[in-house]
Design a protein around this motif. Structure first.
Motif, PDB file in Angstrom:
ATOM      1  N   VAL A  29       0.872  -1.182   0.000  1.00 43.61           N
ATOM      2  CA  VAL A  29       0.000   0.000   0.000  1.00 43.61           C
ATOM      3  C   VAL A  29       0.896   1.216   0.000  1.00 43.61           C
ATOM      4  CG1 VAL A  29      -1.758   1.272   1.243  1.00 43.61           C
ATOM      5  CG2 VAL A  29      -1.789  -1.228   1.222  1.00 43.61           C
ATOM      6  N   VAL A  30       0.766   2.073  -0.975  1.00 44.69           N
ATOM      7  CA  VAL A  30       1.670   3.207  -1.136  1.00 44.69           C
ATOM      8  C   VAL A  30       0.864   4.478  -1.021  1.00 44.69           C
ATOM      9  CG1 VAL A  30       3.347   4.283  -2.659  1.00 44.69           C
ATOM     10  CG2 VAL A  30       3.036   1.802  -2.697  1.00 44.69           C
ATOM     11  N   PRO A  31       1.326   5.483  -0.252  1.00 47.65           N
ATOM     12  CA  PRO A  31       0.569   6.732  -0.150  1.00 47.65           C
ATOM     13  C   PRO A  31       0.479   7.431  -1.479  1.00 47.65           C
ATOM     14  CG  PRO A  31       2.754   6.976   0.785  1.00 47.65           C
ATOM     15  CD  PRO A  31       2.583   5.515   0.488  1.00 47.65           C
ATOM     16  N   VAL A  69       5.388  -0.655 -19.041  1.00 44.95           N
ATOM     17  CA  VAL A  69       6.240   0.282 -18.311  1.00 44.95           C
ATOM     18  C   VAL A  69       6.384   1.543 -19.158  1.00 44.95           C
ATOM     19  CG1 VAL A  69       8.539   0.681 -17.358  1.00 44.95           C
ATOM     20  CG2 VAL A  69       7.473  -1.587 -17.152  1.00 44.95           C
ATOM     21  N   GLN A  70       6.141   2.701 -18.548  1.00 41.84           N
ATOM     22  CA  GLN A  70       6.210   3.985 -19.249  1.00 41.84           C
ATOM     23  C   GLN A  70       7.523   4.697 -18.946  1.00 41.84           C
ATOM     24  OE1 GLN A  70       3.246   5.529 -20.966  1.00 41.84           O
ATOM     25  NE2 GLN A  70       2.770   3.350 -20.986  1.00 41.84           N
ATOM     26  N   ARG A  71       7.970   5.507 -19.893  1.00 41.07           N
ATOM     27  CA  ARG A  71       9.047   6.445 -19.595  1.00 41.07           C
ATOM     28  C   ARG A  71       8.446   7.844 -19.620  1.00 41.07           C
ATOM     29  NH1 ARG A  71      14.403   6.314 -19.329  1.00 41.07           N
ATOM     30  NH2 ARG A  71      14.646   4.353 -20.459  1.00 41.07           N
ATOM     31  N   GLY A  72       8.605   8.590 -18.527  1.00 42.52           N
ATOM     32  CA  GLY A  72       8.012   9.917 -18.472  1.00 42.52           C
ATOM     33  C   GLY A  72       8.457  10.681 -17.254  1.00 42.52           C
ATOM     34  N   SER A  73       7.695  11.701 -16.899  1.00 41.42           N
ATOM     35  CA  SER A  73       8.021  12.552 -15.756  1.00 41.42           C
ATOM     36  C   SER A  73       6.995  12.327 -14.657  1.00 41.42           C
ATOM     37  CB  SER A  73       8.048  14.030 -16.160  1.00 41.42           C
ATOM     38  OG  SER A  73       6.799  14.425 -16.677  1.00 41.42           O
ATOM     39  N   LEU A  74       7.426  12.575 -13.437  1.00 38.32           N
ATOM     40  CA  LEU A  74       6.592  12.332 -12.269  1.00 38.32           C
ATOM     41  C   LEU A  74       6.864  13.434 -11.264  1.00 38.32           C
ATOM     42  CD1 LEU A  74       4.636  10.027 -11.417  1.00 38.32           C
ATOM     43  CD2 LEU A  74       6.548   8.982 -10.207  1.00 38.32           C
ATOM     44  N   SER A  75       5.807  13.946 -10.651  1.00 37.88           N
ATOM     45  CA  SER A  75       5.955  15.029  -9.680  1.00 37.88           C
ATOM     46  C   SER A  75       5.129  14.730  -8.443  1.00 37.88           C
ATOM     47  CB  SER A  75       5.501  16.371 -10.283  1.00 37.88           C
ATOM     48  OG  SER A  75       5.452  17.379  -9.291  1.00 37.88           O
ATOM     49  N   ILE A 362       7.216   8.310  -5.692  1.00 39.42           N
ATOM     50  CA  ILE A 362       5.844   7.810  -5.800  1.00 39.42           C
ATOM     51  C   ILE A 362       4.898   9.000  -5.808  1.00 39.42           C
ATOM     52  CG2 ILE A 362       4.038   6.455  -4.671  1.00 39.42           C
ATOM     53  CD1 ILE A 362       6.284   4.782  -3.426  1.00 39.42           C
ATOM     54  N   ALA A 363       3.983   9.039  -6.775  1.00 47.43           N
ATOM     55  CA  ALA A 363       3.017  10.135  -6.851  1.00 47.43           C
ATOM     56  C   ALA A 363       1.826   9.712  -7.678  1.00 47.43           C
ATOM     57  CB  ALA A 363       3.661  11.392  -7.459  1.00 47.43           C
ATOM     58  N   ASP A 364       0.639  10.095  -7.224  1.00 48.66           N
ATOM     59  CA  ASP A 364      -0.598   9.870  -7.963  1.00 48.66           C
ATOM     60  C   ASP A 364      -0.749   8.424  -8.426  1.00 48.66           C
ATOM     61  OD1 ASP A 364      -3.033  10.631  -9.020  1.00 48.66           O
ATOM     62  OD2 ASP A 364      -2.188  11.089 -10.986  1.00 48.66           O
ATOM     63  N   ALA A 365      -0.534   7.485  -7.504  1.00 48.90           N
ATOM     64  CA  ALA A 365      -0.689   6.051  -7.763  1.00 48.90           C
ATOM     65  C   ALA A 365       0.292   5.535  -8.808  1.00 48.90           C
ATOM     66  CB  ALA A 365      -2.118   5.722  -8.175  1.00 48.90           C
ATOM     67  N   GLN A 366       1.375   6.279  -9.051  1.00 42.80           N
ATOM     68  CA  GLN A 366       2.426   5.864  -9.970  1.00 42.80           C
ATOM     69  C   GLN A 366       3.741   5.781  -9.204  1.00 42.80           C
ATOM     70  OE1 GLN A 366       1.737   5.217 -13.271  1.00 42.80           O
ATOM     71  NE2 GLN A 366      -0.409   5.802 -13.008  1.00 42.80           N
ATOM     72  N   ALA A 367       4.611   4.867  -9.625  1.00 41.74           N
ATOM     73  CA  ALA A 367       5.882   4.671  -8.936  1.00 41.74           C
ATOM     74  C   ALA A 367       7.027   4.648  -9.937  1.00 41.74           C
ATOM     75  CB  ALA A 367       5.860   3.373  -8.135  1.00 41.74           C
TER      76      ALA A 367
END
Length: 383
Positions: A29-31, A69-75, A362-367
């Protein structure tokens, strides 16, 4: 190396590993945080479900699919809806008695020395100060900080020029002369005494009339005459309890205006469980008698851009950690491994294999993950 499983022996997604691999796995479970931007290929739909037999339990089978699996940006920044309003709304309460004979229009900006309203045909003047006047100030008045406050205004307004008036707590002969000069500029009787109710002290350098509280002809003393605010615009947000810690003193934020433009700002104040500092258009307490949430006031770096839109809705983004060019999977693809660390189930030909990965942002249900996977690799996730 982990052995390849055929569809017949593949587990129904994340679960106990086959014989020879006794690592037990469990979902992690990830915040979640509120904003994430993923660039590149769009997320793929479920392509191949594995179903665990119901085993006579009567429960529906758990279905699994895959995602690339995606390659992108995460904030890890968060976005919260807020309002743009004028700063420091303050009620103006009349200290004297009488009848309201003149009122300004909503939106009027009044400088210190200007008339806020009229009572019984006499101007009630705005002066700058943090202490309301509570007595007449004239010859014989005892020393006090209210005298000092009055003298500072007389000096700032130019009525003490050439008098050598010291800004202190003593009502001197020079103070009386400065008061008479001020009264002459207003066209009223020069008594040398400032009568209670003839001046309103407010802390702002200048004020904007936000709302009128009485009508012409109303008697004073029945509530606030009007509500005034500062002339600058601020952004106001009311974060949920689990978001409050993201707002740091003087922390940088970005405010998206209703016209699509953006302006930067910084956290100026945070009032827990209160509605202080609310701007125009902000309703105050919660609905249904709920306690009001924490109110965060954000000072804007550009008033010019904000004034082009005026009081309106805004979206405030709290800047957080960010990565670009990262490998990204849904958090539901992660499996916690006995002995520590995380893994993902990778589709390999007609089977699957477990790959241990390193976990990043980890952000917005993405890791963010790294190690053993490439962009486009299919990983198992629950439907």
């Amino acid at each position: 190396m982990p052995r390849t499983e055929t569809p017949a022996e593949a587990p129904a997604g994340p679960g106990p590993a086959p014989q020879g691999r006794r690592r037990r796995q469990r979902k992690v479970v990830v915040p979640l945080v509120l904003t994430a931007a993923i660039t590149g290929v769009a997320v793929l739909g479920v392509t191949r479900p594995w179903e665990r037999p119901a085993s006579g339990t009567g429960k529906p089978p758990v279905e699994y699919g895959t995602v690339a699996v995606q390659r992108g940006s995460l904030s890890s920044g968060i976005q919260i809806a807020g309002t743009l309003g004028y700063d420091e709304p303050t009620p103006v309460v009349a200290a004297g008695r009488g009848t309201v004979t003149a009122l300004p229009s909503v939106g009027t900006v009044i400088e210190p020395g200007g008339t806020l309203y009229e009572a019984d045909g006499r101007s009630v003047v705005l002066m700058r100060g943090s202490r309301p006047l509570w007595r007449d100030l004239g010859p014989g008045a005892g020393d006090g900080p209210d005298v000092e406050q009055l003298k500072r205004n007389l000096v700032d307004l130019g009525h003490a020029d050439g008098l050598g008036l010291a800004v202190d707590e003593k009502f001197t002969k020079g103070t009386e002369t400065a008061v008479k000069r001020w009264q002459k500029s207003l066209g009223v009787k020069q008594t040398g005494t400032v009568a209670l109710g003839s001046v309103v002290m407010l802390p702002q350098a200048s004020v904007r009339v936000q709302q009128l509280g009485v009508q012409l002809g109303a008697p004073l003393g029945t509530g606030s005459v009007m509500t005034v605010s500062g002339t600058g615009l601020v952004a106001l947000v009311r974060p949920a309890d689990n978001q409050v810690s993201r707002f740091k003193p003087d922390g940088k934020v970005e405010v998206r205006l209703s016209d699509g433009g953006t302006v930067t700002g910084r956290v100026r104040s945070l009032i827990r469980g209160g509605s202080g500092g609310q701007g125009e258009g902000d309703g105050g307490g919660g609905a249904g008698g709920e306690q009001p949430k924490t109110t965060v006031t954000i000072a804007l770096d550009s008033q010019r851009q904000a004034r082009m839109t005026g009081p309106s809705s805004v979206t405030v983004t709290v800047v957080g950690d960010s990565v670009s060019g990262a490998l990204i999977v849904p958090v539901t693809a992660l499996l916690a491994l006995d002995g520590g660390g995380y893994g993902v189930k990778v589709v390999d030909g007609t089977g699957t294999r477990l790959v241990q990965v390193r976990l990043g942002l980890i952000a917005d249900a993405q890791a963010q993950i790294s190690g053993g996977v490439e962009p486009g690799t299919q990983v198992v996730v629950p439907k």
